[in-house]
Design a protein around this motif. Structure first.
Motif, mmCIF file in Angstrom:
data_model
loop_
_atom_site.group_PDB
_atom_site.id
_atom_site.type_symbol
_atom_site.label_atom_id
_atom_site.label_comp_id
_atom_site.label_asym_id
_atom_site.label_seq_id
_atom_site.Cartn_x
_atom_site.Cartn_y
_atom_site.Cartn_z
ATOM 1 N N VAL A 136 0.835 -1.199 0.000
ATOM 2 C CA VAL A 136 0.000 0.000 0.000
ATOM 3 C C VAL A 136 0.875 1.256 0.000
ATOM 4 C CG1 VAL A 136 -1.639 1.326 1.395
ATOM 5 C CG2 VAL A 136 -2.004 -1.111 1.028
ATOM 6 N N ILE A 137 1.921 1.262 0.824
ATOM 7 C CA ILE A 137 2.822 2.424 0.891
ATOM 8 C C ILE A 137 3.522 2.636 -0.449
ATOM 9 C CG2 ILE A 137 4.940 3.297 1.949
ATOM 10 C CD1 ILE A 137 3.970 2.008 4.576
ATOM 11 N N SER A 138 4.031 1.558 -1.037
ATOM 12 C CA SER A 138 4.741 1.707 -2.311
ATOM 13 C C SER A 138 3.798 2.116 -3.433
ATOM 14 C CB SER A 138 5.481 0.417 -2.670
ATOM 15 O OG SER A 138 4.572 -0.618 -2.936
ATOM 16 N N SER A 139 2.556 1.648 -3.413
ATOM 17 C CA SER A 139 1.625 2.054 -4.472
ATOM 18 C C SER A 139 1.284 3.541 -4.355
ATOM 19 C CB SER A 139 0.353 1.215 -4.423
ATOM 20 O OG SER A 139 -0.368 1.469 -3.239
ATOM 21 N N LEU A 140 1.068 4.020 -3.140
ATOM 22 C CA LEU A 140 0.816 5.448 -2.962
ATOM 23 C C LEU A 140 2.033 6.279 -3.355
ATOM 24 C CD1 LEU A 140 -1.166 5.401 0.405
ATOM 25 C CD2 LEU A 140 -2.057 5.751 -1.900
ATOM 26 N N LEU A 141 3.215 5.779 -3.041
ATOM 27 C CA LEU A 141 4.449 6.473 -3.400
ATOM 28 C C LEU A 141 4.629 6.541 -4.920
ATOM 29 C CD1 LEU A 141 6.854 7.847 -2.028
ATOM 30 C CD2 LEU A 141 8.048 5.668 -2.133
ATOM 31 N N VAL A 142 4.326 5.473 -5.611
ATOM 32 C CA VAL A 142 4.413 5.478 -7.074
ATOM 33 C C VAL A 142 3.439 6.502 -7.657
ATOM 34 C CG1 VAL A 142 3.909 4.116 -9.155
ATOM 35 C CG2 VAL A 142 5.299 3.137 -7.353
ATOM 36 N N ILE A 143 2.227 6.531 -7.130
ATOM 37 C CA ILE A 143 1.238 7.493 -7.635
ATOM 38 C C ILE A 143 1.735 8.926 -7.457
ATOM 39 C CG2 ILE A 143 -1.072 8.435 -7.224
ATOM 40 C CD1 ILE A 143 -1.937 5.558 -6.524
ATOM 41 N N VAL A 144 2.215 9.245 -6.266
ATOM 42 C CA VAL A 144 2.692 10.600 -5.990
ATOM 43 C C VAL A 144 3.902 10.941 -6.857
ATOM 44 C CG1 VAL A 144 3.748 12.063 -4.213
ATOM 45 C CG2 VAL A 144 1.723 10.711 -3.679
ATOM 46 N N LEU A 145 4.853 10.019 -6.979
ATOM 47 C CA LEU A 145 6.067 10.292 -7.751
ATOM 48 C C LEU A 145 5.768 10.460 -9.236
ATOM 49 C CD1 LEU A 145 8.605 7.928 -5.970
ATOM 50 C CD2 LEU A 145 8.589 10.425 -5.955
ATOM 51 N N VAL A 146 4.831 9.707 -9.763
ATOM 52 C CA VAL A 146 4.486 9.856 -11.177
ATOM 53 C C VAL A 146 3.801 11.200 -11.408
ATOM 54 C CG1 VAL A 146 2.945 8.969 -12.982
ATOM 55 C CG2 VAL A 146 4.423 7.406 -11.735
ATOM 56 N N LEU A 154 4.315 13.909 -9.706
ATOM 57 C CA LEU A 154 5.282 14.987 -9.511
ATOM 58 C C LEU A 154 6.195 15.196 -10.722
ATOM 59 C CD1 LEU A 154 6.439 14.592 -5.806
ATOM 60 C CD2 LEU A 154 5.120 16.451 -6.799
ATOM 61 N N GLN A 155 6.369 14.165 -11.514
ATOM 62 C CA GLN A 155 7.282 14.297 -12.647
ATOM 63 C C GLN A 155 6.681 15.196 -13.708
ATOM 64 O OE1 GLN A 155 8.724 10.524 -14.019
ATOM 65 N NE2 GLN A 155 9.033 9.799 -11.917
ATOM 66 N N GLN A 156 7.552 15.946 -14.335
ATOM 67 C CA GLN A 156 7.119 16.899 -15.336
ATOM 68 C C GLN A 156 7.038 16.206 -16.685
ATOM 69 O OE1 GLN A 156 9.615 20.303 -15.516
ATOM 70 N NE2 GLN A 156 8.062 21.580 -16.496
ATOM 71 N N GLY A 157 5.856 16.202 -17.263
ATOM 72 C CA GLY A 157 5.671 15.599 -18.571
ATOM 73 C C GLY A 157 5.864 16.624 -19.670
ATOM 74 N N LYS A 158 5.638 16.218 -20.924
ATOM 75 C CA LYS A 158 5.820 17.127 -22.054
ATOM 76 C C LYS A 158 4.776 18.227 -22.059
ATOM 77 C CE LYS A 158 8.088 13.890 -25.122
ATOM 78 N NZ LYS A 158 8.050 13.167 -26.377
ATOM 79 N N GLY A 159 3.507 17.882 -21.815
ATOM 80 C CA GLY A 159 2.475 18.901 -21.886
ATOM 81 C C GLY A 159 1.626 18.963 -20.631
ATOM 82 N N ALA A 160 1.797 18.051 -19.723
ATOM 83 C CA ALA A 160 0.904 17.975 -18.575
ATOM 84 C C ALA A 160 1.248 19.024 -17.525
ATOM 85 C CB ALA A 160 0.962 16.594 -17.957
ATOM 86 N N ASP A 161 2.508 19.209 -17.216
ATOM 87 C CA ASP A 161 2.993 20.143 -16.196
ATOM 88 C C ASP A 161 2.293 19.960 -14.850
ATOM 89 O OD1 ASP A 161 3.531 22.872 -18.525
ATOM 90 O OD2 ASP A 161 4.877 21.279 -17.858
ATOM 91 N N MET A 162 1.953 18.730 -14.513
ATOM 92 C CA MET A 162 1.329 18.447 -13.218
ATOM 93 C C MET A 162 2.353 18.613 -12.101
ATOM 94 S SD MET A 162 -1.413 17.770 -11.831
ATOM 95 C CE MET A 162 -2.458 16.799 -10.838
ATOM 96 N N ALA A 190 16.280 17.046 -9.978
ATOM 97 C CA ALA A 190 14.940 16.637 -9.560
ATOM 98 C C ALA A 190 14.387 15.568 -10.488
ATOM 99 C CB ALA A 190 14.018 17.839 -9.511
ATOM 100 N N ALA A 191 14.607 15.712 -11.769
ATOM 101 C CA ALA A 191 14.113 14.724 -12.727
ATOM 102 C C ALA A 191 14.804 13.387 -12.522
ATOM 103 C CB ALA A 191 14.311 15.220 -14.150
ATOM 104 N N ASN A 192 16.116 13.410 -12.293
ATOM 105 C CA ASN A 192 16.840 12.162 -12.060
ATOM 106 C C ASN A 192 16.400 11.519 -10.745
ATOM 107 O OD1 ASN A 192 18.263 12.314 -14.431
ATOM 108 N ND2 ASN A 192 20.035 13.346 -13.497
ATOM 109 N N PHE A 193 16.237 12.349 -9.699
ATOM 110 C CA PHE A 193 15.831 11.807 -8.408
ATOM 111 C C PHE A 193 14.433 11.214 -8.472
ATOM 112 C CE2 PHE A 193 13.502 12.435 -4.433
ATOM 113 C CZ PHE A 193 14.224 11.589 -3.609
ATOM 114 N N LEU A 194 13.502 11.923 -9.102
ATOM 115 C CA LEU A 194 12.126 11.436 -9.186
ATOM 116 C C LEU A 194 12.029 10.156 -10.022
ATOM 117 C CD1 LEU A 194 10.083 14.746 -9.570
ATOM 118 C CD2 LEU A 194 10.232 13.253 -7.589
#
Length: 158
Positions: free
Chosen positions: A13-23, A25-33, A51-55
């Protein structure tokens, strides 16, 4: 083995929530989420490219933990602690004690310990007594007056 299942489920559960948050946070081409959470600035703690490498590395390790815990939970589910013989559905079941009927009771003893009564056996010495089996009524003949007849359908209209 129950404690292992609880630990693996918590980690999953912890790792799934972490994956969701980390994805997210990453900057996409057009999403800028990621910019909405503050990771879009170049002057961050990790630097402009850090930041991109760490994420991406954190996402990779969170995904690895997620898949390992999924495999572990599947293994625990299909390999229970006890053997199948010792942990069956009927383990610890004891048949109820058979009570004897009172002396003047009309309830017959069916025997065998079954709750379903058995069918009585047919007499083995020839035919059944005449009083036990009623005779079937004879089929009425065509000219019998006691049997009402069905009127014929009118011809012409269909």
């Amino acid at each position: 083995m129950q404690w292992l299942s609880s630990i693996l489920l918590t980690l999953q559960v912890i790792s799934s929530l972490l994956v969701i948050v980390l994805v997210l946070l990453q900057q996409g081409k057009g999403a800028d989420m990621g910019a909405a959470f503050g990771s879009g600035s170049a002057g961050s703690v990790f630097g402009s490219a850090g930041a991109a490498n760490f994420l991406s590395r954190a996402t990779k390790w969170a995904a690895i933990v997620f898949f390992v815990t999924t495999g572990g939970l599947a293994w625990v589910a299909h390999h229970p602690a006890g053997s199948p013989i010792e942990s069956g559905i009927m383990q610890g079941f004891s048949a109820p004690a058979k009570e004897a009927a009172p002396a003047g009771s009309a309830v017959p003893d069916v025997g065998g310990g079954s709750a379903v009564p058995s069918v009585p056996a047919a007499p083995s010495s020839g035919a059944a007594p005449a009083a036990a089996v009623p005779a079937a009524p004879a089929a009425p003949s065509a000219g019998d007056a006691s049997v009402p007849s069905v009127p014929a359908a009118p011809a012409g209209k269909k």
